[in-house]
Design an enzyme around this catalytic site. Structure first.
Site, mmCIF file in Angstrom:
data_model
loop_
_atom_site.group_PDB
_atom_site.id
_atom_site.type_symbol
_atom_site.label_atom_id
_atom_site.label_comp_id
_atom_site.label_asym_id
_atom_site.label_seq_id
_atom_site.Cartn_x
_atom_site.Cartn_y
_atom_site.Cartn_z
ATOM 1 N N ARG A 81 0.791 -1.317 0.150
ATOM 2 C CA ARG A 81 -0.001 -0.188 0.087
ATOM 3 C C ARG A 81 0.840 1.438 -0.047
ATOM 4 O O ARG A 81 0.184 2.190 -0.596
ATOM 5 C CB ARG A 81 -1.008 0.138 1.209
ATOM 6 C CG ARG A 81 -2.241 -0.855 0.990
ATOM 7 C CD ARG A 81 -3.139 -0.578 2.222
ATOM 8 N NE ARG A 81 -2.736 -1.325 3.272
ATOM 9 C CZ ARG A 81 -3.157 -1.087 4.541
ATOM 10 N NH1 ARG A 81 -4.156 -0.446 4.542
ATOM 11 N NH2 ARG A 81 -2.727 -1.680 5.471
ATOM 12 N N GLY A 82 2.082 1.024 0.597
ATOM 13 C CA GLY A 82 3.041 2.441 0.777
ATOM 14 C C GLY A 82 2.054 3.389 1.669
ATOM 15 O O GLY A 82 1.797 4.596 1.144
ATOM 16 N N CYS A 83 1.758 3.249 2.890
ATOM 17 C CA CYS A 83 1.223 4.177 3.765
ATOM 18 C C CYS A 83 1.867 5.576 3.711
ATOM 19 O O CYS A 83 2.953 5.697 3.686
ATOM 20 C CB CYS A 83 1.229 3.514 5.147
ATOM 21 S SG CYS A 83 0.224 2.015 5.176
ATOM 22 N N ILE A 84 1.019 6.450 3.987
ATOM 23 C CA ILE A 84 1.776 7.833 4.016
ATOM 24 C C ILE A 84 1.054 8.504 5.244
ATOM 25 O O ILE A 84 -0.111 8.173 5.586
ATOM 26 C CB ILE A 84 1.467 8.455 2.825
ATOM 27 C CG1 ILE A 84 2.150 9.901 2.642
ATOM 28 C CG2 ILE A 84 -0.064 8.834 2.423
ATOM 29 C CD1 ILE A 84 2.747 9.951 1.411
ATOM 30 N N PRO A 139 -1.399 2.874 10.282
ATOM 31 C CA PRO A 139 -1.280 3.351 8.740
ATOM 32 C C PRO A 139 -1.954 4.633 8.113
ATOM 33 O O PRO A 139 -2.751 4.551 7.472
ATOM 34 C CB PRO A 139 -2.018 2.105 8.068
ATOM 35 C CG PRO A 139 -3.179 1.724 9.002
ATOM 36 C CD PRO A 139 -2.414 1.894 10.392
#
Lengths: 105, 437
Positions: free
Chosen positions: A102-105, B304
């Site tokens: 997902r590549g959390c930010i 997250p």
């Protein structure tokens, strides 16, 4: 959703070619998935990363980032890039049959 | 756990007196009378930095002394502040050991020690050229030194680089690019300066709609976007960033956002933190996975969503309610939905506003309702909102006061093209209300 045939088995993949259902993945699919990414042969070091990716995914519901891979997979980041030149986190996720990180930010 | 029936006050210990620790302490203090609970806050120093202000320091728009205040002054009466480094945690004994040899027992522990910059983890970053032609604006010292370097900068290539995520305020490096574009325009030398934004992501931002909008803005401002660049080494002497896959980006001046990790004392407790040192935390209840009497908030929590003050602010309400429920021996039912918003400074006295949650990416529309501020669109109003926010931070957010019209749950009204909530998502929207009377 698009489907894809790998070693005679039909699996469901997302738009970017990542598996949607990791349970449809089998070990014998990895070499064919690897060739699509320009990786041939799949070495023991590749397998170490692939197995680590699946374990992490099954435990945490998400594949690890490159930084976490470098810290915990037993393969340093520099070597990860040699093994998976197009980007270790994404490429290894594809070979391991897990969804796109997902590549959390 | 101690029972109120015996008239023994609950012992609440909060580690960290930044945004999260301060607002939680103040909210809990209003919730409990002194005879009901003792509240102790621990921090290693007494400098509370208004971190959104760091972005403006390098451009001379504010000064470090204007964004730092004493931590203890932000805590209300009846809160015990201990200024001492934390040595280690004993989760089994529910004890915090401090560097001065003393210890604090707790019934509930709230971990709010934020994230720690780790420039030393990137090869060469703190070597030749560090604080001379390679800077970060993520610390007051770095931001001030960068300001002096920018003032001397006449021509060449300015590179803004994120080494890897997670980082505090993921939009800040983009804002830095936008402000640099404005700054060099003002000085009349924009045509002498190339600006590059170098990111490990595959776009300007992770979330698709905002990523596209921000990439367009970069292009309009003639800022180069270099994607999927994982910085392996910084060569300050020769002015080069080198990626793990051997790509190079040259620079005359580099602004690097270093790797982030959790506070180092946390690793003393087995099973408490993830690989990067952030507390393994339930993303909705904010209870740690390791122990039911340990909670985490803000950057310290491994959830997250962005590491940002607005996240911390919105988490506060659910966390305080769940601490109360835990101390009452009730199941936790307050739920944080991942709501976050931020003003993105775009230069020339304009700003964007984005608003999002775990389930909903930043979309266009208005906040908090259809009559509010424009979302994902440059406007002067948003810029004024960003400037006003510092006052709001010290006087409303840290004291933990309620703001009429601003809820912790993400507002859905006013958003364009909002997908219908999934059944599970709908239940997550519920946020417990806390009586702060």
């Amino acid at each position: 959703m698009p489907e894809k045939n790998i070693t005679g088995t039909t699996v469901e993949v997302g738009e970017d070619g990542f598996f949607l259902h990791p349970e449809q993945w089998k070990e014998e699919m990895a070499p064919e998935l690897a060739r699509e990414q320009g990786i041939d042969p799949v070495t023991d070091r590749h397998w170490q990363v692939i197995r680590f990716m699946r374990k992490q995914y099954l435990e945490k519901g998400e594949g690890p980032s490159v930084r976490v891979l470098g810290k915990t997979s037993g393969v340093p980041i520099k070597e990860l890039y040699q093994l998976f030149p197009k980007g270790p986190a994404k490429t290894a996720a594809k070979l391991a049959g897990i969804p796109k990180p997902r590549g959390c930010i | 756990m101690r029972s109120k029936a015996f008239d023994v006050p609950h012992r609440i210990v909060i580690l960290g007196a930044g945004t999260g620790g301060t607002l939680v302490a103040n909210r809990l203090r209003r919730l409990y009378q002194r005879k009901e609970a003792s509240i102790t806050v621990v921090d290693q120093d007494d400098r509370h930095v208004y971190q959104p202000g760091l972005l403006f320091v390098p451009f001379g728009l504010t000064h470090p002394e204007d964004i730092v205040r004493p931590r203890h002054r932000q805590l209300g009466g009846g809160i015990d502040f201990r200024q001492v480094p934390i040595e280690r945690l004993d989760l089994d004994g529910s004890i915090v050991h401090l560097a001065d040899g003393t210890s604090l027992g707790y019934d509930v522990l709230v971990i709010a020690t934020g994230s720690r910059l780790q420039p030393e983890e990137t090869d060469g970053l703190t070597g030749a050229g560090w604080m001379e032609r390679v800077f970060t604006f993520y610390s007051p010292e770095g931001a001030a030194a960068l300001g002096a370097a920018l003032a001397r900068f006449e021509r060449g290539r300015l590179v803004v680089n994120i080494v890897d995520l997670p980082i505090k305020c993921p939009v800040a490096p983009l804002e830095f690019c936008f402000l640099a574009d404005w700054y060099f325009h003002e000085r009349g030398i924009r045509d002498q300066v190339q600006i590059s934004f170098v990111t490990p992501l595959d776009g300007a931002f992770t979330k698709p709609v905002a990523s596209k909008a921000l990439a367009t803005m970069l292009a309009e401002k003639d800022i180069e976007l270099v994607t999927e660049f994982n910085t392996g080494k910084v060569d300050g002497a020769n002015g080069k960033l080198i990626s793990y896959d051997d790509r190079e980006v040259t620079f005359d001046l580099a602004v690097v956002v270093p790797l982030h990790g959790g506070a180092s004392y946390l690793t003393s407790a087995v099973g408490l933190v993830d690989e990067l040192g952030f507390v393994l935390t339930d993303e909705h209840t904010l209870q740690s996975e390791a122990r039911p009497n340990v909670f985490a908030i803000g950057d310290a929590a491994g959830v997250p969503i962005s590491k940002a003050g607005s996240v911390t602010h919105f988490e506060g309400e659910a966390l305080v309610e769940n601490v109360r429920r835990f101390l009452d021996g009730k199941p936790l039912d307050a739920s944080y939905d991942g709501h976050a918003n931020c003003f993105i400074e775009t230069g020339f006295s304009n700003a964007l506003l984005i608003d999002f949650s775990y389930d909903v990416e930043p979309l266009q529309g208005h906040y908090p309702s259809s009559l509010g501020l424009p979302l994902l669109k440059e406007s002067h109003l948003n810029h004024l909102g960003k400037l006003m926010f510092q006052w709001f931070y010290w006087h409303i957010l840290l004291p933990g006061r309620q703001v009429p019209g601003i809820s912790s749950a993400m507002p859905r009204a006013g958003k364009k093209d909002l997908p219908a909530p999934a059944v599970e998502g709908a239940t997550k929207q519920q946020v417990a209300t806390v009586d702060r009377g």
